[in-house]
Design a protein around this motif. Structure first.
Motif, PDB file in Angstrom:
ATOM      1  N   ASN A 176     -27.366 -35.144 -50.397  1.00  0.00           N
ATOM      2  CA  ASN A 176     -26.959 -35.169 -48.998  1.00  0.00           C
ATOM      3  C   ASN A 176     -26.839 -33.727 -48.524  1.00  0.00           C
ATOM      4  O   ASN A 176     -25.780 -33.258 -48.140  1.00  0.00           O
ATOM      5  N   GLY A 177     -27.974 -33.016 -48.606  1.00  0.00           N
ATOM      6  CA  GLY A 177     -27.982 -31.606 -48.252  1.00  0.00           C
ATOM      7  C   GLY A 177     -27.525 -30.730 -49.412  1.00  0.00           C
ATOM      8  O   GLY A 177     -27.306 -31.192 -50.532  1.00  0.00           O
ATOM      9  N   GLY A 178     -27.383 -29.466 -49.138  1.00  0.00           N
ATOM     10  CA  GLY A 178     -26.967 -28.518 -50.154  1.00  0.00           C
ATOM     11  C   GLY A 178     -27.356 -27.111 -49.750  1.00  0.00           C
ATOM     12  O   GLY A 178     -27.930 -26.889 -48.675  1.00  0.00           O
ATOM     13  N   THR A 179     -27.056 -26.147 -50.626  1.00  0.00           N
ATOM     14  CA  THR A 179     -27.297 -24.745 -50.307  1.00  0.00           C
ATOM     15  C   THR A 179     -27.985 -24.061 -51.476  1.00  0.00           C
ATOM     16  O   THR A 179     -27.678 -24.326 -52.635  1.00  0.00           O
ATOM     17  N   ILE A 180     -28.941 -23.186 -51.162  1.00  0.00           N
ATOM     18  CA  ILE A 180     -29.637 -22.386 -52.165  1.00  0.00           C
ATOM     19  C   ILE A 180     -29.238 -20.927 -51.944  1.00  0.00           C
ATOM     20  O   ILE A 180     -29.366 -20.400 -50.835  1.00  0.00           O
ATOM     21  N   TYR A 181     -28.711 -20.312 -53.015  1.00  0.00           N
ATOM     22  CA  TYR A 181     -28.229 -18.933 -52.936  1.00  0.00           C
ATOM     23  C   TYR A 181     -29.065 -18.026 -53.846  1.00  0.00           C
ATOM     24  O   TYR A 181     -29.780 -18.501 -54.733  1.00  0.00           O
ATOM     25  N   THR A 182     -28.937 -16.730 -53.634  1.00  0.00           N
ATOM     26  CA  THR A 182     -29.498 -15.804 -54.606  1.00  0.00           C
ATOM     27  C   THR A 182     -28.654 -15.876 -55.878  1.00  0.00           C
ATOM     28  O   THR A 182     -27.514 -16.363 -55.868  1.00  0.00           O
ATOM     29  N   CYS A 183     -29.226 -15.385 -56.969  1.00  0.00           N
ATOM     30  CA  CYS A 183     -28.540 -15.471 -58.249  1.00  0.00           C
ATOM     31  C   CYS A 183     -28.906 -14.256 -59.089  1.00  0.00           C
ATOM     32  O   CYS A 183     -30.077 -13.864 -59.151  1.00  0.00           O
ATOM     33  N   ALA A 184     -27.931 -13.655 -59.721  1.00  0.00           N
ATOM     34  CA  ALA A 184     -28.154 -12.508 -60.603  1.00  0.00           C
ATOM     35  C   ALA A 184     -28.046 -12.977 -62.055  1.00  0.00           C
ATOM     36  O   ALA A 184     -27.037 -13.578 -62.438  1.00  0.00           O
ATOM     37  N   ILE A 185     -29.077 -12.739 -62.849  1.00  0.00           N
ATOM     38  CA  ILE A 185     -29.080 -13.141 -64.256  1.00  0.00           C
ATOM     39  C   ILE A 185     -28.378 -12.057 -65.084  1.00  0.00           C
ATOM     40  O   ILE A 185     -28.772 -10.881 -65.056  1.00  0.00           O
ATOM     41  N   TYR A 186     -27.342 -12.453 -65.808  1.00  0.00           N
ATOM     42  CA  TYR A 186     -26.594 -11.475 -66.608  1.00  0.00           C
ATOM     43  C   TYR A 186     -26.734 -11.677 -68.119  1.00  0.00           C
ATOM     44  O   TYR A 186     -26.213 -10.883 -68.914  1.00  0.00           O
ATOM     45  N   GLY A 187     -27.460 -12.720 -68.532  1.00  0.00           N
ATOM     46  CA  GLY A 187     -27.635 -12.940 -69.959  1.00  0.00           C
ATOM     47  C   GLY A 187     -28.638 -14.041 -70.227  1.00  0.00           C
ATOM     48  O   GLY A 187     -28.986 -14.829 -69.342  1.00  0.00           O
ATOM     49  N   VAL A 188     -29.128 -14.071 -71.464  1.00  0.00           N
ATOM     50  CA  VAL A 188     -30.085 -15.096 -71.878  1.00  0.00           C
ATOM     51  C   VAL A 188     -29.678 -15.638 -73.242  1.00  0.00           C
ATOM     52  O   VAL A 188     -29.459 -14.870 -74.181  1.00  0.00           O
TER      53      VAL A 188
END
Length: 338
Positions: A176-188
């Motif tokens: 029912n909708g939603g939001t897409i944000y930027t994301c910073a990868i800090y680990g794998v």
């Protein structure tokens, strides 16, 4: 003789119709070549679901003492609350509204392992807040990390993942909708044979890049936010699956910070009509990526696949027993999903 000629003409006309139909069908399978912006950058997703799921049980301090009405009624973690009495529950706000009503008796209709169950439940008044409580923690949204495949500014669409977000029963989750944000990868967490790895990232909730509108078999799609700066993104043309060749290709993915990198892969199998959208089998050849992640890990879904300078698809799954191999969806499928 005349009848024979008429029959021949009729058969020729029918053949022409069939040829036209076959040609048209072939065209709609393939996406038109178009120019869009290449993704490859990580994104954080907060998707509003159409269900309210129980994620935990807790005690309530009431005038009668400490109790947990939900536990006493038989509700368990993982249950989905469908109704309170006759009121449909589609969001946490609906649940609060139901509890504020003056029902003489309360019943909860829940969904458990695909089966609908009705339970009697008796809310208690929380001593601190004065509000009715059931003693359960619920959620009406899901969140996670994935990769944006492309941005189509002409249609104002942002596309990602290449596969659907599913519930515990592997059903495509209605959103029912939603939001897409930027994301910073800090680990794998490195992928190992029999143990898939994952990207670890921080969702940057102050930078919205899209409004999620659709979760389907070909990924999560949304409307592009005005905050998304495309000036640094690469314009690229698309190629239909008929142009894909076995052999060398690349993927674009982000496995550290916000830096998108290009990595070498091979296309080892092409299956244009796979019903599960597993149109490619790919193999990671890039030693740098293998050293960092072991190959394909969770969070890389949606990483665009490029061959001969054109966008041909996106990474979707990893082989559990070989993290250097995985599946990809053809870009045709994603482009025809909106």
């Amino acid at each position: 003789m005349r009848y024979s000629e008429k029959l021949k003409k009729g058969l020729l006309a029918l053949l022409c119709i069939l040829i036209c139909c076959i040609s048209f069908s072939t065209v709609v399978i393939y996406a038109d070549e178009r120019e869009i912006y290449l993704g490859g950058f990580a994104a954080g997703f907060v998707l509003n679901t159409k269900t309210v799921e129980v994620v935990g049980l807790c005690d309530v301090l009431s005038d009668e003492g400490i109790c947990c009405p939900a536990r006493d009624s038989g509700i368990k973690t993982g249950d989905v609350i469908e109704k309170i009495n006759d009121m449909e529950i589609d969001a946490v706000g609906d649940l609060n509204e139901a509890l504020s009503r003056s029902y003489k008796n309360y019943t909860a209709t829940i969904l458990r392992n695909g089966e609908s169950i009705t339970l009697n439940i008796n809310p208690v008044t929380d001593k601190a807040s004065g509000q009715k409580r059931l003693g359960m923690l619920v959620k009406d949204s899901v969140n996670g990390i994935g990769t944006v495949t492309f941005v189509d500014k002409s249609s104002n669409v942002i596309a990602s993942l290449g596969h659907p977000v599913t519930d515990s029963l592997k059903n495509i989750m209605e959103i029912n909708g939603g939001t897409i944000y930027t994301c910073a990868i800090y680990g794998v967490k490195k992928g190992l044979r029999g143990n898939p790895g994952e990207l670890k990232g921080s969702i940057e909730s102050n930078y919205m890049i899209g409004a999620a509108t659709k979760n389907c078999s070909c990924g999560v799609f949304g409307e592009v936010s005005s905050e998304l700066d495309t000036s640094n993104l690469q314009k690229i043309k698309t190629a239909n699956i008929g142009e894909v060749q076995m052999g060398k290709a690349t993927i674009y993915s982000t496995v550290a910070g916000n830096q998108t990198e290009e990595y070498d892969i091979s296309i080892v199998k092409v299956d244009a009509f796979n019903k599960d959208n597993r149109n490619f089998v790919i193999k990671i050849d890039d030693e740098e990526l293998i050293d960092i992640s072991g190959g394909i890990v969770q969070g890389m879904s949606g990483s665009p696949i490029v061959q001969n300078g054109k966008l041909i698809g996106a990474v979707t799954h990893v082989f559990v027993n070989d993290p250097t191999r995985g599946y990809g969806i053809a870009i045709d499928k994603m482009l025809n999903s909106y």
